[in-house]
Design a protein around this motif. Structure first.
Motif: not given
Length: 365
Positions: A31, A35, A86
């Motif tokens: 992730q 991102t 994240h």
């Protein structure tokens, strides 16, 4: 001079897009990689639009590219916050805030195509087609700065209890984030007719460069595997190009060579992945060993304290002296300990006594 400012758009766009793809291809399932790629796309779209806007030859072309760059600029805060949550492993806690930032971004994108957001284009300093802010533009600026400042404060707050490697990464991201937002902010005075040129625009690339430096310097992503894969792909594409454009009589030889290189590349990538996995396993075992050694040291310390107390009990005949020596000995052996003792006597006979332990300094009773 306008050409220089236009080129700063490319300086922001090209590295951002390249680094975003670079990281995403290396760890497509993470992730953090995804991102960061979203943030890179936003920066890339903004920088590309910025270049073509300042090099436009007509107001119609200029306004088109202004709207394109605004789409990128509007999504920078949300994608930056998304990445930071994240990176800090707090996305689940901040999930709703991230969703709200994206929802507001979509609303601002719709607004950006209306006159209350962007009134018109006009001459400002040496710029032929600079936008004039409408009343709604101020709300976007508030959202922009509050979101990015909030993301940076998250980095500061998590830094307090982060491990050493994470602290170095956070420091790099904080510096890059501050430089990026301050540099990009120099574009906004001219929107309100304040004659300050966007001299810091080139520093907006600090967003992506700071993250890239953290990747290369402090292993934020798996850079070694990624570089190996990119190297193999480049070699294979080069051989394929020669195969397709070369002489026909050498086609089979080149094709066979490409097959051998592909097999060799596969073996190389697999060996690098295995090496990285072994290194990660060794680091994990080293951490477990450190924890285990700490536990053993603590147990040895406790055992030494018990042995010393046992010696006091065996060799001291006077009850008061024995209890006092035990009380004095506990802080020496265990450290950060305060002792308290209670003796219950009945008809000159010791019924029971207790020693409690809490913290700092030993206290005589």
């Amino acid at each position: 001079m306008t050409t220089f400012y236009a080129l700063t758009g490319l300086v922001n766009a090209i590295p951002s897009i390249f680094l975003g793809l670079f990281v995403l291809l290396g760890s497509p399932k993470l992730q953090t990689s995804k991102t960061f790629f979203y943030l890179s796309l936003s920066l890339g779209l903004w920088g590309t639009g910025y270049f073509f806007w300042l090099t436009a030859q007509s107001p119609e072309t200029a306004i088109w590219w202004v709207r394109i760059l605004m789409v990128g600029a509007i999504f920078i805060p949300a994608t930056y916050l998304h990445f930071i949550t994240h990176f800090l492993d707090i996305y689940e806690k901040k999930h709703n805030l991230v969703l709200i930032s994206y929802a507001l971004s979509f609303i601002f994108v719709i607004m950006s195509f209306t006159p209350p957001f962007l009134k018109n284009l006009g001459r400002q300093l040496t710029f032929e087609y600079w936008p004039t802010a409408g009343p709604l533009y101020l709300f976007f600026l508030i959202f922009f700065f509050l979101t990015i400042v909030y993301a940076i404060t998250l980095l500061f707050s998590e830094r307090v209890h982060a491990p050493q490697l994470k602290i170095r990464q956070i420091d790099i991201l904080v510096v890059g984030g501050i430089l990026g937002v301050v540099g990009g902010a120099t574009n906004y005075p001219l929107w309100y007719g304040i004659p300050i040129p966007p001299i810091g625009n080139i520093f907006a690339v600090s967003f992506s460069v700071s993250i890239a430096y953290a990747i290369l310097k402090h292993h934020l992503f798996n850079i070694k595997v990624l570089l190996t894969e990119i190297g193999v792909v480049v070699v294979l594409l080069t051989v394929l190009l020669f195969t397709l454009t070369g002489q026909r009589e050498r086609f089979f030889v080149n094709f066979l060579l490409m097959g051998v290189l592909a097999f060799g590349g596969y073996i190389l990538i697999k060996s690098v992945r295995d090496e990285v996995s072994r290194r990660e396993e060794i680091e994990k075992l080293a951490q477990e060993k450190t924890v285990a050694l700490g536990e053993v040291e603590e147990r040895n310390k406790n055992l030494a304290a018990l042995q010393r107390i046992a010696q006091i009990v065996l060799h001291e005949s006077d009850q008061r002296e024995m209890v006092q020596e035990i009380l004095d000995e506990i802080p020496k052996q265990l450290g950060h300990t305060q002792g308290a003792t209670v003796c219950l006597r009945r008809a000159d006979q010791l019924v029971a006594y207790a020693v409690t332990q809490t913290h700092p300094v030993a206290k005589r009773v």
